[in-house]
Motif scaffolding. Structure first.
Motif, PDB file in Angstrom:
ATOM      1  N   GLY A   1     -24.903 -13.898  12.370  1.00  0.00           N
ATOM      2  CA  GLY A   1     -24.305 -12.810  11.595  1.00  0.00           C
ATOM      3  C   GLY A   1     -22.914 -13.194  11.149  1.00  0.00           C
ATOM      4  O   GLY A   1     -22.723 -14.146  10.417  1.00  0.00           O
ATOM      5  N   ARG A   2     -21.906 -12.470  11.632  1.00  0.00           N
ATOM      6  CA  ARG A   2     -20.515 -12.768  11.265  1.00  0.00           C
ATOM      7  C   ARG A   2     -19.850 -13.713  12.259  1.00  0.00           C
ATOM      8  O   ARG A   2     -18.810 -14.269  11.991  1.00  0.00           O
ATOM      9  N   ARG A   3     -20.449 -13.861  13.434  1.00  0.00           N
ATOM     10  CA  ARG A   3     -19.862 -14.744  14.445  1.00  0.00           C
ATOM     11  C   ARG A   3     -20.182 -16.198  14.140  1.00  0.00           C
ATOM     12  O   ARG A   3     -21.250 -16.519  13.647  1.00  0.00           O
ATOM     13  N   PHE A   4     -19.259 -17.074  14.481  1.00  0.00           N
ATOM     14  CA  PHE A   4     -19.372 -18.501  14.197  1.00  0.00           C
ATOM     15  C   PHE A   4     -18.989 -19.255  15.464  1.00  0.00           C
ATOM     16  O   PHE A   4     -18.043 -18.897  16.148  1.00  0.00           O
ATOM     17  N   LYS A   5     -19.728 -20.293  15.798  1.00  0.00           N
ATOM     18  CA  LYS A   5     -19.426 -21.061  16.997  1.00  0.00           C
ATOM     19  C   LYS A   5     -19.702 -22.541  16.742  1.00  0.00           C
ATOM     20  O   LYS A   5     -20.675 -22.900  16.091  1.00  0.00           O
ATOM     21  N   ILE A   6     -18.839 -23.396  17.256  1.00  0.00           N
ATOM     22  CA  ILE A   6     -19.037 -24.833  17.221  1.00  0.00           C
ATOM     23  C   ILE A   6     -19.251 -25.272  18.667  1.00  0.00           C
ATOM     24  O   ILE A   6     -18.440 -24.956  19.539  1.00  0.00           O
ATOM     25  N   SER A   7     -20.333 -25.971  18.925  1.00  0.00           N
ATOM     26  CA  SER A   7     -20.642 -26.452  20.268  1.00  0.00           C
ATOM     27  C   SER A   7     -20.623 -27.971  20.265  1.00  0.00           C
ATOM     28  O   SER A   7     -21.253 -28.609  19.423  1.00  0.00           O
ATOM     29  N   LEU A   8     -19.887 -28.556  21.207  1.00  0.00           N
ATOM     30  CA  LEU A   8     -19.729 -30.002  21.274  1.00  0.00           C
ATOM     31  C   LEU A   8     -20.340 -30.508  22.573  1.00  0.00           C
ATOM     32  O   LEU A   8     -20.029 -30.012  23.649  1.00  0.00           O
ATOM     33  N   SER A   9     -21.238 -31.489  22.467  1.00  0.00           N
ATOM     34  CA  SER A   9     -21.880 -32.094  23.633  1.00  0.00           C
ATOM     35  C   SER A   9     -21.784 -33.605  23.525  1.00  0.00           C
ATOM     36  O   SER A   9     -21.711 -34.173  22.439  1.00  0.00           O
ATOM     37  N   GLU A  10     -21.810 -34.257  24.689  1.00  0.00           N
ATOM     38  CA  GLU A  10     -21.797 -35.710  24.742  1.00  0.00           C
ATOM     39  C   GLU A  10     -23.138 -36.171  25.298  1.00  0.00           C
ATOM     40  O   GLU A  10     -23.528 -35.786  26.398  1.00  0.00           O
ATOM     41  N   CYS A  11     -23.852 -36.985  24.549  1.00  0.00           N
ATOM     42  CA  CYS A  11     -25.169 -37.474  24.954  1.00  0.00           C
ATOM     43  C   CYS A  11     -25.017 -38.723  25.817  1.00  0.00           C
ATOM     44  O   CYS A  11     -24.157 -39.551  25.561  1.00  0.00           O
ATOM     45  N   ASN A  12     -25.870 -38.835  26.810  1.00  0.00           N
ATOM     46  CA  ASN A  12     -25.859 -39.999  27.687  1.00  0.00           C
ATOM     47  C   ASN A  12     -27.113 -40.822  27.425  1.00  0.00           C
ATOM     48  O   ASN A  12     -28.204 -40.420  27.810  1.00  0.00           O
ATOM     49  N   PRO A  13     -26.998 -41.985  26.792  1.00  0.00           N
ATOM     50  CA  PRO A  13     -28.184 -42.788  26.487  1.00  0.00           C
ATOM     51  C   PRO A  13     -28.724 -43.547  27.694  1.00  0.00           C
ATOM     52  O   PRO A  13     -29.819 -44.059  27.667  1.00  0.00           O
ATOM     53  N   PHE A  14     -27.956 -43.627  28.781  1.00  0.00           N
ATOM     54  CA  PHE A  14     -28.356 -44.409  29.949  1.00  0.00           C
ATOM     55  C   PHE A  14     -28.950 -43.516  31.031  1.00  0.00           C
ATOM     56  O   PHE A  14     -28.466 -43.460  32.152  1.00  0.00           O
ATOM     57  N   THR A  15     -30.023 -42.825  30.700  1.00  0.00           N
ATOM     58  CA  THR A  15     -30.686 -41.944  31.655  1.00  0.00           C
ATOM     59  C   THR A  15     -32.145 -42.344  31.778  1.00  0.00           C
ATOM     60  O   THR A  15     -32.700 -43.033  30.931  1.00  0.00           O
ATOM     61  N   THR A  16     -32.776 -41.874  32.836  1.00  0.00           N
ATOM     62  CA  THR A  16     -34.193 -42.162  33.024  1.00  0.00           C
ATOM     63  C   THR A  16     -35.054 -41.242  32.178  1.00  0.00           C
ATOM     64  O   THR A  16     -36.198 -41.555  31.893  1.00  0.00           O
ATOM     65  N   CYS A  17     -34.501 -40.110  31.785  1.00  0.00           N
ATOM     66  CA  CYS A  17     -35.249 -39.200  30.922  1.00  0.00           C
ATOM     67  C   CYS A  17     -34.963 -39.554  29.452  1.00  0.00           C
ATOM     68  O   CYS A  17     -34.124 -40.383  29.156  1.00  0.00           O
ATOM     69  N   ALA A  18     -35.665 -38.921  28.555  1.00  0.00           N
ATOM     70  CA  ALA A  18     -35.532 -39.247  27.136  1.00  0.00           C
ATOM     71  C   ALA A  18     -34.191 -38.822  26.564  1.00  0.00           C
ATOM     72  O   ALA A  18     -33.644 -39.484  25.697  1.00  0.00           O
ATOM     73  N   PHE A  19     -33.649 -37.712  27.047  1.00  0.00           N
ATOM     74  CA  PHE A  19     -32.409 -37.198  26.467  1.00  0.00           C
ATOM     75  C   PHE A  19     -31.657 -36.378  27.509  1.00  0.00           C
ATOM     76  O   PHE A  19     -32.248 -35.584  28.220  1.00  0.00           O
ATOM     77  N   GLU A  20     -30.385 -36.602  27.607  1.00  0.00           N
ATOM     78  CA  GLU A  20     -29.536 -35.804  28.485  1.00  0.00           C
ATOM     79  C   GLU A  20     -28.195 -35.626  27.788  1.00  0.00           C
ATOM     80  O   GLU A  20     -27.670 -36.573  27.209  1.00  0.00           O
ATOM     81  N   SER A  21     -27.669 -34.416  27.814  1.00  0.00           N
ATOM     82  CA  SER A  21     -26.355 -34.206  27.212  1.00  0.00           C
ATOM     83  C   SER A  21     -25.492 -33.397  28.157  1.00  0.00           C
ATOM     84  O   SER A  21     -25.972 -32.650  28.995  1.00  0.00           O
ATOM     85  N   ARG A  22     -24.193 -33.591  28.016  1.00  0.00           N
ATOM     86  CA  ARG A  22     -23.202 -32.887  28.829  1.00  0.00           C
ATOM     87  C   ARG A  22     -22.367 -32.035  27.891  1.00  0.00           C
ATOM     88  O   ARG A  22     -21.763 -32.543  26.942  1.00  0.00           O
ATOM     89  N   TRP A  23     -22.343 -30.737  28.163  1.00  0.00           N
ATOM     90  CA  TRP A  23     -21.552 -29.813  27.345  1.00  0.00           C
ATOM     91  C   TRP A  23     -20.083 -30.166  27.510  1.00  0.00           C
ATOM     92  O   TRP A  23     -19.607 -30.413  28.618  1.00  0.00           O
TER      93      TRP A  23
END
Length: 75
Positions: free
Chosen positions: A25-47
């Motif tokens: 709606g009228r609210r706006f948010k920017i979310s920043l995460s850092e992805c870790n490519p060195f994990t055993t799973c396919a994708f992991e990110s840290r907020w």
């Protein structure tokens, strides 16, 4: 070192960052995460942080990076 240099200073560092701009709606948010490519799973990110405006996000990018090791004299 500023937050910009820490998180986006090199091509390798910038590749790890995920910046999402969301609008509800009228609210706006920017979310920043850092992805870790060195994990055993396919994708992991840290907020890293959420921002309520472009100005707040730009101020944070220009600010000094704080890894928690800085202690003020009055603490």
């Amino acid at each position: 070192m500023t937050n910009l240099e820490r998180y986006f200073g090199t091509p390798e560092a910038a590749m790890r960052m995920e910046v999402r701009m969301m609008r509800d709606g009228r609210r706006f948010k920017i979310s920043l995460s850092e992805c870790n490519p060195f994990t055993t799973c396919a994708f992991e990110s840290r907020w890293v942080r959420d921002f309520g405006s472009w100005g707040e996000y730009l101020d944070w990018l220009k600010a000094e990076y704080d890894d928690g090791t800085v202690r003020w004299e009055d603490e």
